[in-house]
Design an enzyme around this catalytic site. Structure first.
Site, mmCIF file in Angstrom:
data_model
loop_
_atom_site.group_PDB
_atom_site.id
_atom_site.type_symbol
_atom_site.label_atom_id
_atom_site.label_comp_id
_atom_site.label_asym_id
_atom_site.label_seq_id
_atom_site.Cartn_x
_atom_site.Cartn_y
_atom_site.Cartn_z
ATOM 1 N N LYS A 1 -3.033 3.910 -2.910
ATOM 2 C CA LYS A 1 -3.386 5.276 -3.281
ATOM 3 C C LYS A 1 -3.486 6.081 -2.013
ATOM 4 C CE LYS A 1 -8.441 4.782 -3.413
ATOM 5 N NZ LYS A 1 -8.558 3.395 -3.042
ATOM 6 N N ASP B 1 0.823 -1.215 0.000
ATOM 7 C CA ASP B 1 0.000 0.000 0.000
ATOM 8 C C ASP B 1 0.855 1.262 0.000
ATOM 9 O OD1 ASP B 1 -2.470 -1.033 -0.075
ATOM 10 O OD2 ASP B 1 -2.913 -0.772 2.053
ATOM 11 N N MET C 1 -7.936 8.836 9.185
ATOM 12 C CA MET C 1 -8.414 9.458 7.944
ATOM 13 C C MET C 1 -9.247 10.710 8.224
ATOM 14 S SD MET C 1 -9.433 6.035 5.796
ATOM 15 C CE MET C 1 -9.988 5.077 7.177
HETATM 16 C C1 LIG Z 1 -6.709 3.448 5.297
HETATM 17 S S1 LIG Z 1 -6.328 3.851 6.952
HETATM 18 C C2 LIG Z 1 -5.315 2.468 7.367
HETATM 19 C C3 LIG Z 1 -5.254 2.207 8.854
HETATM 20 C C4 LIG Z 1 -4.352 1.047 9.208
HETATM 21 N N1 LIG Z 1 -4.907 -0.202 8.726
HETATM 22 C C5 LIG Z 1 -4.088 0.950 10.691
HETATM 23 O O1 LIG Z 1 -4.444 -0.033 11.341
HETATM 24 O O2 LIG Z 1 -3.443 1.875 11.208
HETATM 25 C C6 LIG Z 1 -5.164 5.131 6.689
HETATM 26 C C7 LIG Z 1 -5.042 6.027 7.909
HETATM 27 O O3 LIG Z 1 -4.147 5.460 8.861
HETATM 28 C C8 LIG Z 1 -3.483 6.488 9.555
HETATM 29 N N2 LIG Z 1 -2.024 6.332 9.355
HETATM 30 C C9 LIG Z 1 -1.402 5.472 8.520
HETATM 31 N N3 LIG Z 1 -0.062 5.551 8.665
HETATM 32 C C10 LIG Z 1 0.164 6.492 9.610
HETATM 33 C C11 LIG Z 1 1.325 7.012 10.225
HETATM 34 N N4 LIG Z 1 2.546 6.584 9.908
HETATM 35 N N5 LIG Z 1 1.169 7.961 11.187
HETATM 36 C C12 LIG Z 1 -0.043 8.389 11.562
HETATM 37 N N6 LIG Z 1 -1.185 7.920 11.012
HETATM 38 C C13 LIG Z 1 -1.082 6.987 10.061
HETATM 39 C C14 LIG Z 1 -3.995 7.803 8.992
HETATM 40 O O4 LIG Z 1 -5.095 8.219 9.774
HETATM 41 C C15 LIG Z 1 -4.431 7.380 7.622
HETATM 42 O O5 LIG Z 1 -5.378 8.281 7.089
#
Ligand SMILES: C[S@@+](CC[C@H](N)C(=O)[O-])C[C@H]1O[C@@H](n2cnc3c(N)ncnc32)[C@H](O)[C@@H]1O
Length: 255
Positions: free
Chosen positions: A57, A36, A169
């Site tokens: 994306k 991803d 998100m």
């Molecule tokens: C599609 S969701 C995926 C969530 C993921 N499956 C999880 O358990 O954390 C994407 C969201 O995860 C969060 N996110 C992902 N990577 C991050 C990071 N390194 N630091 C802070 N938030 C993060 C943000 O809120 C982002 O909009």
């Protein structure tokens, strides 16, 4: 007919150091990795000889659609390959890991799910925010800020108070997030934090109150919003966040 295998893996927030041991083993052994946008592609270098493809994306961008990802996983596994599907955080926390599992099950492809450290708890932890600190918060609500009408529906079912709300998100929709929380009874002065790019060298933490969240400067990197009194604990715990035994000069095995 040769049937391959798919490992749906949670990569944690960013740093490959936060992969589980099982995740690292599967990634090393894989033939093909589909990853991803929010997983650390550079982290794959030197850790696998698999062919690696980005299928992610970022918010608001066009990317590979979910149906195409299902087809890629199924088609590659049917060629007898060990496929890794690498997702940020945990695959089942707003990660579409369930949709992919259901598609694989329907196609008769054997698969496994390897949990990862979700950013919902990992990002606050790395910023020194303990989401269920005893005596301060006795519950945790993890919600998506992507669809305000759904967010409001979820929030209206809980009473504000000894609860921490973590919004994924939600950075681009902060105005709606604040409006929904206030509408559901959360006080404007509730301590609030944003942790962006957790577990990467670009990690940043903003802290303030619910009413100042909208004007917080936090850039375009992915981030989580943390709302609740536990944010205040960061004043003590956060001072030590990011340190390691090595950075404070502890020698292993020293006396
Ligand atoms: C599609 S969701 C995926 C969530 C993921 N499956 C999880 O358990 O954390 C994407 C969201 O995860 C969060 N996110 C992902 N990577 C991050 C990071 N390194 N630091 C802070 N938030 C993060 C943000 O809120 C982002 O909009």
């Amino acid at each position: 007919m040769t049937v391959g295998f798919v490992s749906i893996i949670g990569a944690g927030p960013g740093d490959p150091d936060l992969w589980t041991v099982r995740a690292a083993r599967r990634i090393a052994e894989a033939d093909v990795v589909f990853y991803d946008a929010l997983t650390d592609a550079a982290g794959l270098v030197g850790r696998t000889s698999a062919r690696c493809f980005s299928v992610g994306k970022r918010a608001g961008e066009r990317g590979v659609c979910q149906q195409t990802i299902h087809e890629l996983l199924i088609r590659t596994a049917r060629r007898g390959k060990h496929v890794v599907r690498l997702k940020s955080g945990d695959p089942f926390v707003f990660g579409r890991g369930a949709e992919e599992s259901i598609a694989l099950a329907a196609a008769g492809i054997p698969f496994e799910v390897i949990p990862g450290v979700s950013t919902a708890i990992g990002a606050p932890a790395l910023a020194g925010i303990p989401v269920t600190h005893r005596g301060v918060a006795s519950g945790l609500l993890v919600v998506s800020g992507h669809r305000p009408e759904i967010l409001r529906g979820v929030l209206s079912g809980v009473r504000p108070g000894r609860l921490t709300v973590v919004v994924l998100m939600g950075i681009a929709r902060r105005r709606d997030v604040v409006a929904s929380l206030v509408e559901c009874g959360w006080a404007l002065e509730t301590p609030t934090a944003i942790v962006t790019a957790a577990a990467t060298t670009a990690q940043e933490v903003w802290t303030g109150r619910l009413d100042t969240l909208i004007s917080a400067e936090c850039g375009l990197l992915p981030g989580v919003i943390v709302v609740g009194d536990v944010v205040g604990v960061r004043e003590i715990v956060g001072r030590f966040a990011g340190q390691t035994a090595a950075t404070v000069g502890v020698r292993h095995g020293g006396s």
